[in-house]
Design an enzyme around this catalytic site. Sequence first.
Site, mmCIF file in Angstrom:
data_model
loop_
_atom_site.group_PDB
_atom_site.id
_atom_site.type_symbol
_atom_site.label_atom_id
_atom_site.label_comp_id
_atom_site.label_asym_id
_atom_site.label_seq_id
_atom_site.Cartn_x
_atom_site.Cartn_y
_atom_site.Cartn_z
ATOM 1 N N ASP A 282 0.866 -1.164 0.000
ATOM 2 C CA ASP A 282 0.000 0.000 0.000
ATOM 3 C C ASP A 282 0.911 1.225 0.000
ATOM 4 O O ASP A 282 1.896 1.268 0.739
ATOM 5 C CB ASP A 282 -0.884 -0.008 1.240
ATOM 6 C CG ASP A 282 -1.756 1.223 1.320
ATOM 7 O OD1 ASP A 282 -2.497 1.487 0.364
ATOM 8 O OD2 ASP A 282 -1.678 1.930 2.348
ATOM 9 N N THR B 67 0.476 4.565 0.851
ATOM 10 C CA THR B 67 0.478 5.428 2.023
ATOM 11 C C THR B 67 0.879 4.638 3.264
ATOM 12 O O THR B 67 0.276 3.619 3.589
ATOM 13 C CB THR B 67 -0.919 6.058 2.234
ATOM 14 O OG1 THR B 67 -1.303 6.709 1.042
ATOM 15 C CG2 THR B 67 -0.896 7.035 3.382
ATOM 16 N N ASP C 94 -1.497 -0.280 6.442
ATOM 17 C CA ASP C 94 -1.701 0.260 7.779
ATOM 18 C C ASP C 94 -3.131 0.723 8.020
ATOM 19 O O ASP C 94 -3.527 0.924 9.159
ATOM 20 C CB ASP C 94 -0.740 1.431 8.039
ATOM 21 C CG ASP C 94 -0.977 2.603 7.090
ATOM 22 O OD1 ASP C 94 -1.713 2.420 6.096
ATOM 23 O OD2 ASP C 94 -0.431 3.692 7.341
#
Length: 819
Positions: A316, A318, A561
């Site tokens: 991912d 970010t 996250d």
Amino acid sequence: MDAASDASIALPVADAGLSAADVAERVAAGSTNAYTPDTSRSVWTIVRANVFTLFNGIVFACFFVLFVLGRWQDALFGLAAFANSIIGCVQEFRAKAALDRLALLNAPQARVRRDGVEAEITPADVVIDDILILRAGDQVPADATVIETRALQIDESMLTGESDAVDKRPGDEALSGSIVVSGEGACRVTRVGADSYANRFAGEAKRFSLVASEVRGSVNRVLKWMSWIIGPVGLLVLNAQMMVAGGWVQAWQNGGWVQAVVNTIAALTAMIPLGLVLITSIAFAVGAAKLAGQQVLVNELPAVEGLARVDIICLDKTGTLTAGEIAFDALQAMPDAAAGVADVLAWYGAAPDANATARCLRDPFPVGVALEAAEYIPFSSARKWSAVSFATGPVGTWVLGAPEMVFGDAAADPTTDLGRIVTELASSGRRTLVLAQAATPLGSGDAEAERLPATLVPAAVVTFREQVRDDAAQTLAYFARQGVGIRVISGDNPRTVAAIAREVGLDVAEGFDARRLPEDEAGLADALEHNLVFGRVTPEQKKRMVLALQSRGHTVAMTGDGVNDALAIKTADLGIAMNSGAAATKAVARIVLLDSRFSHLPDVVAEGRQVIANIERVSMLFLTKTAYATGLAVLFGVLVLEFPFLPRQLSITDGLTIGIPAFFLALLPNTQRYVPGFLRRSLAFAIPAGVIIAVALTLYTLGAMALGVSEPELRTGSTIILAIVGIWVLTVLSRPITRFKALVIGAMFIALVAVFTVPLLTEFFQLVDPGEDAAWLVTVVTVLTIGAIEIVRFFHRRYVARALADAGSLGGGGAGEVA
């Protein structure tokens, strides 16, 4: 109340919650959410797994029989098995303590309303009838009934298997362990502690679990095979030893049955690969302990195997490639934009359910005029936009969201003003949002149906900048060298994601817009095979992408996250969460990076490869012993020959050529990527090598008997052959020989020389001078056996090299030495 609070769209305080006296009363009654299931296996489970096993039962029974017969010198293997059990328990106790301690340090918080005031408490302090305040990203700590809601959506997939988020309305149930995807709400707690939904499924709540593991499965398969074989072979050997002693009747009368039993026990205990079970457990535990020292929490020890097998990592953007912290960059107003843009952005930044991106608007756009929302559609990670209409102030409907999700293809068309601005900004790596306005306000039906107005026009483009992690480029370069594929999967604009990917070294021109991904699994898998970067990916698509890669035979790791990564992280073969991420994401991950540093991933993968590649190497030692021991038992049983070893003599070769060096070999560096077929590759060497050794010892025994060599001399010669051949097998499997490996092998050889020369040891192990005739026979048999072992290893290396090459052609090759 401050301006920011006035500007927010807070839930009405319909229920002030419990008073301090109410809470104290419930705590005294034990109606709290205090519940501490083991984050790992219980003490009894560990003891049972390491002590009360079928083969430990056989070993300890043999130990007891020899002890009763007064042959305690031949019962040394029992002490070794006992020590193995203790070491295995201690290692897992230490790993359990580390996991428990680290898991407690990462406990999530719960938000409650008491005496009309919101407060954050530990989940254990929640009591019956508490009012929980839930917002996007929260994990529900206890079962509750919804009493207030503002477009509350909860993902219950981790509990019910239903992947779609569920809209919650007053009266609906919110289950403990579920995740708030969007909106906000208040719920009254109905069940706590052991009575809550999640805790009733204690097995699912435990962090430590023996997940599917080919290595463990292979070892268990070998043990199962041996459990079927050991009984009939034991009877065959016992019959042969009794016949050698003069027959069953005479052996019972003259006491020859004692030696027959001792010989049978020697044959049976040699067949059991107890050390392999121990080495596997210790290798997993040591790997997890080493990673814990590097701020990497392994929630499930067998996940270490997953580290070794990974050939594609889905990242991912970010929080993984970027630091996860974004900042406001610039505002570019569109021509003829309506008045009130700054006030609307200030309202979005101050909203209580504002996500990380919206909160970046608070400093550049402070609340000047308190706005009251009349209708509101909260942000959803699936829609990627939110909308609001105000009772007073800016007129119409205001929508803030991803340009492509608000305006469709027009936002990517460079011939339009909006498309030109968005394309240029996204290509520079900036995250872009569009603020749009419609002349008509939202109706209650629009808000209920989450429907965009039909006459939206762009008012402004807002950009945000992200800081790329300084360790991202070197981490991705490591994966490239190791043959691990990378897929960057993000919910952001594909151009923005591609720009970030180029910045960290990926060779990619443009990102793939996930809205154009095929719906069928085959088409989706093809797209994933030919593209590296994907933008505008929804949480459900992330999960489907992981499944599509797995359908092509890939072993997939997923990092992330955010709450929107939870489904994919749970689905992946190896889920990796950042500690800075949502509690729900960490709960389903098998590995948590405690300091949220992406640069730990190479250490994680390298540790897994080291553990499993070395287990494969040492397994060949143990399985070779099992093969030759089984072959000896069968051959000597069929030929009715006296078994050529005492149990104590086999302890020499077990310890010095297999057991002790295996501990060292299992901890050596090894970067070879693990590929399926562990047991097949190990047996490809162990079986032919074991057959050769068994045949060699049988021929030696027949030759020594023909030369009239006495039984003590014959046993000594057999022990010498097995010791030298065992050291040679150890050397062959240790190649290429490094300084450390040479030290280990040399130490074992010196120890063997001491056993055969030190009077105290030779007396204990009943070793004598084999005589000149037997010595020549020993030399010839040993040289021929070593030559045959070299031939087996030559063809075995070619077989393994072919297997690794095939694995590389299917999804990325591994580096390192051939096993």
